[in-house]
Design a protein around this motif. Structure first.
Motif, PDB file in Angstrom:
ATOM      1  N   GLY A 296     -34.790 -13.300  -3.718  1.00 36.56           N
ATOM      2  CA  GLY A 296     -33.918 -14.094  -3.115  1.00 36.56           C
ATOM      3  C   GLY A 296     -34.128 -14.927  -2.221  1.00 36.56           C
ATOM      4  O   GLY A 296     -33.380 -15.686  -1.469  1.00 36.56           O
ATOM      5  N   THR A 297     -35.502 -14.919  -1.698  1.00 32.78           N
ATOM      6  CA  THR A 297     -35.922 -16.018  -0.560  1.00 32.78           C
ATOM      7  C   THR A 297     -36.460 -17.297  -1.517  1.00 32.78           C
ATOM      8  O   THR A 297     -36.489 -18.372  -0.629  1.00 32.78           O
ATOM      9  CB  THR A 297     -37.332 -15.578   0.144  1.00 32.78           C
ATOM     10  OG1 THR A 297     -38.252 -15.102  -0.728  1.00 32.78           O
ATOM     11  CG2 THR A 297     -36.649 -14.269   0.877  1.00 32.78           C
ATOM     12  N   GLY A 298     -36.435 -17.387  -2.711  1.00 33.13           N
ATOM     13  CA  GLY A 298     -37.082 -18.529  -3.182  1.00 33.13           C
ATOM     14  C   GLY A 298     -38.292 -18.406  -3.566  1.00 33.13           C
ATOM     15  O   GLY A 298     -38.961 -19.476  -3.910  1.00 33.13           O
ATOM     16  N   TYR A 299     -39.162 -17.337  -3.048  1.00 30.00           N
ATOM     17  CA  TYR A 299     -40.409 -17.651  -3.115  1.00 30.00           C
ATOM     18  C   TYR A 299     -41.025 -16.248  -3.895  1.00 30.00           C
ATOM     19  O   TYR A 299     -40.234 -15.143  -4.116  1.00 30.00           O
ATOM     20  CB  TYR A 299     -41.266 -17.179  -1.790  1.00 30.00           C
ATOM     21  CG  TYR A 299     -40.716 -18.346  -0.637  1.00 30.00           C
ATOM     22  CD1 TYR A 299     -41.154 -19.896  -1.008  1.00 30.00           C
ATOM     23  CD2 TYR A 299     -39.877 -17.782   0.365  1.00 30.00           C
ATOM     24  CE1 TYR A 299     -40.795 -20.628  -0.004  1.00 30.00           C
ATOM     25  CE2 TYR A 299     -39.477 -18.912   1.066  1.00 30.00           C
ATOM     26  CZ  TYR A 299     -39.792 -20.370   1.106  1.00 30.00           C
ATOM     27  OH  TYR A 299     -39.194 -21.392   1.890  1.00 30.00           O
ATOM     28  N   ILE A 300     -42.256 -16.114  -4.617  1.00 31.38           N
ATOM     29  CA  ILE A 300     -42.875 -14.978  -5.332  1.00 31.38           C
ATOM     30  C   ILE A 300     -44.102 -15.018  -5.086  1.00 31.38           C
ATOM     31  O   ILE A 300     -44.941 -15.960  -4.958  1.00 31.38           O
ATOM     32  CB  ILE A 300     -42.587 -15.280  -6.955  1.00 31.38           C
ATOM     33  CG1 ILE A 300     -42.845 -16.866  -7.337  1.00 31.38           C
ATOM     34  CG2 ILE A 300     -40.899 -15.031  -7.345  1.00 31.38           C
ATOM     35  CD1 ILE A 300     -42.554 -17.289  -8.850  1.00 31.38           C
TER      36      ILE A 300
END
Length: 310
Positions: A296-300
């Motif tokens: 949900g943060t836009g990071y993986i």
């Protein structure tokens, strides 16, 4: 090792399925991902320490051949640096990161943030990128390694000899060396560490880090090949090895930690397909990553180890 990797999150078995799963979720807009592409200095707080990060908006907007994305700070970097250097990070708990560990970073950019965060807790940190990064990277290391968290109470503004010595030691633990994934051979990276033998007994690394380097589909094969070449400096992990056999630090496989911002599903899937040809891959869970990098943060973030030999 397999137990540890499995504790980080779910193993990825299908690149298309992983890409679909990640990119059909809501992703917050972060534009390209710059912190501030127009500022010459960006203020960052890292583990309670205030840092001033120099960058070059002029260089970013130039037409330099070979790219300019490393000229400014990207939003994922402070989050990743805060996470990877946290005392409760699982890589410390598993002793993959420890005072004797050596770390290599691909595509470090100008900020030096990850190096600044990790260097005090490991033996040595080699940061790599193209040569144009060196000058500002060194400026950020030299200035910010001297910074001290503001102390409450007490008098006197000067630092003690012990504090100055510790700062100098941390500075000497960080080495920048240019590395072009398409043309350079990474097998001699460890020889760039000052005061080491020309032929180190262990030419490999405990951890390989890459933070937001996957955005250009054309560079994916060279990037994955460089990761694999560095990992081959250590023995490939064989899961059927006798568990009674003691494994020295130099015999442990190199673990890769690849962090990236979610932008293009096509570029991500291209990277993952190429990566899974030679690496086993795990996607780190929300419980491991915490609030700054979770879903949900836009990071993986993914962890990789080379696949066993056939």
């Amino acid at each position: 090792m397999l137990d540890f990797l499995s504790s980080l999150g779910e193993q990825v078995v299908d690149a298309e399925e992983e890409s679909f799963l990640l990119f059909t979720r809501d992703i917050p807009s972060a534009n390209l991902g710059f912190v501030d592409a127009r500022a010459s200095v960006v203020d960052v707080t890292l583990h309670g320490q205030e840092l001033a990060i120099h960058q070059s908006p002029t260089l970013l907007s130039s037409r330099r051949e070979g790219g300019t994305t490393g000229a400014v700070l990207w939003k994922i970097t402070p989050r990743f640096a805060e996470w990877i250097a946290a005392p409760k990070n699982p890589f410390f708990a598993a002793s993959i990161l420890n005072p004797a560990a050596t770390v290599v970073e691909l595509g470090c950019g100008i900020s030096g943030l990850v190096a600044l965060a990790l260097a005090p807790r490991v033996s040595h940190y080699i940061a790599t990128d193209q040569e144009y990064v060196r000058k500002i990277f060194k400026l950020n290391i030299d200035e910010n390694v001297q910074a001290q968290p503001k102390k409450r109470g007490g008098g006197g503004g000067g630092r003690s000899r012990t504090e100055k010595s510790n700062n100098n030691n941390n500075n000497s633990k960080i080495t920048f060396t240019p590395l072009d994934w398409e043309v350079d051979n990474p097998t001699t990276l460890k020889q760039t560490i000052p005061n080491t033998a020309e032929e180190p007994s262990d030419p490999g690394f405990d951890l390989l880090i890459s933070c937001d380097c996957i955005y250009n589909e054309a560079l994916v094969p060279a990037f994955v090949r460089t990761c694999a070449d560095i990992c081959r400096l250590r023995p490939v992990y064989q899961p059927d090895t006798n568990p009674e056999t003691e494994i020295t630090l130099a015999e442990r496989p190199t673990v890769c930690v690849i962090a990236q911002q979610q932008r293009s599903p096509d570029v991500f899937e291209t990277w993952l397909r190429e990566t899974m040809r030679v690496f086993d891959v795990w996607r780190l869970s929300d419980e491991v990553l915490g609030d700054g990098l979770k879903d949900g943060t836009g990071y993986i973030v993914h962890a990789l180890v080379l696949k066993p030999s056939p």
